[in-house]
Design an enzyme around this catalytic site. Structure first.
Site, PDB file in Angstrom:
ATOM      1  CG  HIS A 205      -7.444  -0.497   6.740  1.00 19.57           C
ATOM      2  ND1 HIS A 205      -8.204   0.529   7.227  1.00 19.57           N
ATOM      3  CD2 HIS A 205      -6.907  -1.122   7.817  1.00 19.57           C
ATOM      4  CE1 HIS A 205      -8.119   0.533   8.552  1.00 19.57           C
ATOM      5  NE2 HIS A 205      -7.352  -0.458   8.941  1.00 19.57           N
TER       6      HIS A 205
HETATM    7  C1  UD1 Z   1      -2.562  -1.992  10.182  1.00 18.97           C
HETATM    8  C2  UD1 Z   1      -3.211  -2.382  11.523  1.00 18.97           C
HETATM    9  C3  UD1 Z   1      -4.603  -1.819  11.600  1.00 18.97           C
HETATM   10  C4  UD1 Z   1      -4.612  -0.327  11.329  1.00 18.97           C
HETATM   11  C5  UD1 Z   1      -3.964  -0.097   9.976  1.00 18.97           C
HETATM   12  C6  UD1 Z   1      -3.933   1.347   9.555  1.00 18.97           C
HETATM   13  C7  UD1 Z   1      -2.571  -4.558  12.458  1.00 18.97           C
HETATM   14  C8  UD1 Z   1      -3.030  -5.944  12.690  1.00 18.97           C
HETATM   15  N1  UD1 Z   1      -3.331  -3.831  11.637  1.00 18.97           N
HETATM   16  O1  UD1 Z   1      -3.296  -2.632   9.154  1.00 18.97           O
HETATM   17  O2  UD1 Z   1      -5.122  -2.032  12.903  1.00 18.97           O
HETATM   18  O3  UD1 Z   1      -5.941   0.147  11.332  1.00 18.97           O
HETATM   19  O4  UD1 Z   1      -2.614  -0.597  10.038  1.00 18.97           O
HETATM   20  O5  UD1 Z   1      -3.466   1.461   8.243  1.00 18.97           O
HETATM   21  O6  UD1 Z   1      -1.564  -4.155  13.012  1.00 18.97           O
HETATM   22  N2  UD1 Z   1       1.598  -1.964   3.055  1.00 18.97           N
HETATM   23  C9  UD1 Z   1       2.332  -1.209   2.180  1.00 18.97           C
HETATM   24  N3  UD1 Z   1       3.052  -0.160   2.681  1.00 18.97           N
HETATM   25  C10 UD1 Z   1       3.061   0.148   3.998  1.00 18.97           C
HETATM   26  C11 UD1 Z   1       2.321  -0.642   4.884  1.00 18.97           C
HETATM   27  C12 UD1 Z   1       1.584  -1.697   4.400  1.00 18.97           C
HETATM   28  O7  UD1 Z   1       2.343  -1.448   0.983  1.00 18.97           O
HETATM   29  O8  UD1 Z   1       3.736   1.131   4.378  1.00 18.97           O
HETATM   30  C13 UD1 Z   1       0.772  -3.091   2.518  1.00 18.97           C
HETATM   31  C14 UD1 Z   1       1.524  -4.390   2.425  1.00 18.97           C
HETATM   32  O9  UD1 Z   1       1.055  -5.092   1.331  1.00 18.97           O
HETATM   33  C15 UD1 Z   1       1.108  -5.097   3.703  1.00 18.97           C
HETATM   34  C16 UD1 Z   1      -0.335  -4.627   3.840  1.00 18.97           C
HETATM   35  O10 UD1 Z   1      -0.330  -3.289   3.373  1.00 18.97           O
HETATM   36  O11 UD1 Z   1       1.223  -6.474   3.630  1.00 18.97           O
HETATM   37  C17 UD1 Z   1      -0.870  -4.695   5.244  1.00 18.97           C
HETATM   38  O12 UD1 Z   1      -0.048  -3.938   6.148  1.00 18.97           O
HETATM   39  P1  UD1 Z   1      -0.102  -4.281   7.723  1.00 18.97           P
HETATM   40  O13 UD1 Z   1       0.801  -3.363   8.449  1.00 18.97           O
HETATM   41  O14 UD1 Z   1       0.104  -5.741   7.926  1.00 18.97           O
HETATM   42  O15 UD1 Z   1      -1.608  -4.023   8.125  1.00 18.97           O
HETATM   43  P2  UD1 Z   1      -2.654  -2.857   7.724  1.00 18.97           P
HETATM   44  O16 UD1 Z   1      -3.698  -3.443   6.876  1.00 18.97           O
HETATM   45  O17 UD1 Z   1      -1.963  -1.627   7.248  1.00 18.97           O
END
Ligand code: UD1
Length: 363
Positions: A205
């Protein structure tokens, strides 16, 4: 004493669970659990509360997705009134996600005390949003709880007073050790038609791996080669799935013989899947630690790790994301599987009790 415990994203849930549990056993401790809502999908969030037996959050701030700035700012905006209302003696934040930093900033600016669990880890790679979150959270938190010796050394080098630093072990491993029996009952292997020690597990990810066509393709080339030897199970993070689709790679993965793309799994199913895997390929931080305890070979598809104890004591190897380096490490690990013979110090299932003991003693 009043505690506000914060969680926001998937790896936070495993870390906050044993702390909330240990606080429950302290007479006179009043605990409020806040979910920032950074992760919100059923499979990225709710499932974990059930698997880990954590009480439902008292409040979900429903922050959701956004750019780094938007997500951090929105969390701060919504967390501030909670702090003003509750006036906790301690705010407990865990890990290195955007929610961790946002809630820390709010707490210290209101003059409240903040304890950071999993402090001191450093990848020395400031292109990672998590590294910025770690540096800033540690700089302003009142109490720093550290999982491995390298963290204590990093904080010393940064000039942090030793009175703020406590080496307590690893709360994520508390959760793993107490969940192993229940995970062993998971039916996930049968459901996916897998045989013990005869498949690889992949999770990806990190922006450095999944946000660029070239790096994602380079990893896929390696996965396709490994899938020639054994099934490759890939529980895919929503951001990686979205990128695969946008890059026009979804079809390639769907058709690749031996690669099984599945939805993100709950904690117990994933623990069973990892424990019985021949090897794991990942860019996660926590999985490097879990494979160390489970003694399962782990190839970390990054150039650095903030968790060096998983290399010195565990089964972890850094490979970056080039096909050549991944395949060369894969062949080495297959020929000569690494084992974890000495477990990292204090990864004994009692980190949360130590943390709560220190915080209640410091009242
Ligand atoms: C976040 C953390 C990362 C951790 C990871 C575990 C930060 C900077 N990053 O990254 O350190 O290792 O979580 O998963 O805080 N999305 C969904 N559903 C959800 C959550 C996210 O569809 O429930 C998608 C969305 O498109 C979103 C993208 O994932 O924009 C990224 O989510 P985000 O929480 O920004 O960061 P992660 O990549 O999950």
């Amino acid at each position: 004493m009043k505690f506000v415990c914060v969680c926001g994203a998937r790896p936070n849930f495993m870390k906050i669970a044993p702390i909330v549990d240990a606080l429950k056993r302290v007479n006179g401790a009043e605990t409020t659990l806040i979910h920032t809502g950074q992760h919100y999908d059923e499979r990225m969030s709710h499932l974990f509360f059930e698997d880990l037996g954590i009480p439902r959050p008292d409040l979900n701030l429903a922050v959701g997705s956004g750019s780094q700035a938007v997500q951090t700012a929105e969390t701060m905006k919504r967390f501030e009134p909670v702090c003003i209302e509750h006036q906790p003696d301690w705010i407990i934040v865990v890990g290195d996600v955007n929610s961790t930093l946002a809630c820390t900033l709010v707490g210290v600016k209101l003059g409240l005390r903040v304890a950071h669990v999993e402090a001191g880890l450093r990848s020395f790679d400031r292109s990672m949003p998590e590294e910025i979150n770690r540096l800033l959270t540690d700089a302003v938190s009142d109490m720093l709880f550290v999982t491995e010796r390298s963290g204590v050394e990093n904080l010393e080098k940064e000039g942090v007073a030793s009175s703020r630093v406590h080496f307590v072990g690893n709360v994520m491993i508390d959760t793993l050790l107490r969940s192993r029996e229940r995970a062993a009952k998971s039916q996930v292997l049968d459901q996916l038609g897998l045989r013990t020690k005869n498949y690889a597990v992949v999770t990806l990810h990190r922006p450095s791996n999944v946000d660029h066509h070239e790096s994602f393709c380079s990893i896929l080339d390696a996965l396709e080669q490994i899938a020639g030897d054994m099934p490759v199970v890939f529980p895919i993070h929503p951001r990686s799935r979205k990128n695969l689709e946008e890059m026009g790679l979804a079809d390639r993965v769907a058709k690749a013989p031996g690669i099984r793309l599945v939805e993100p799994l709950g904690y117990l199913d994933f623990l069973r899947l990892t424990a019985d895997a021949a090897l794991v390929l990942t860019d996660s931080g926590g999985i490097q630690e879990e494979t160390t305890i489970l003694s399962v070979p782990c190839l970390t598809l990054r150039d650095n790790t903030e968790r060096p104890v998983t290399i010195s004591h565990g089964t972890n190897r850094l490979t970056g994301n080039s096909t050549r380096r991944i395949m060369s490490a894969y062949r080495e690990v297959r020929a000569n599987p690494p084992v974890s013979d000495t477990m990292p110090e204090l990864w004994d299932g009692h980190a949360a009790e130590r943390i709560v003991g220190i915080l209640t003693g410091a009242a």
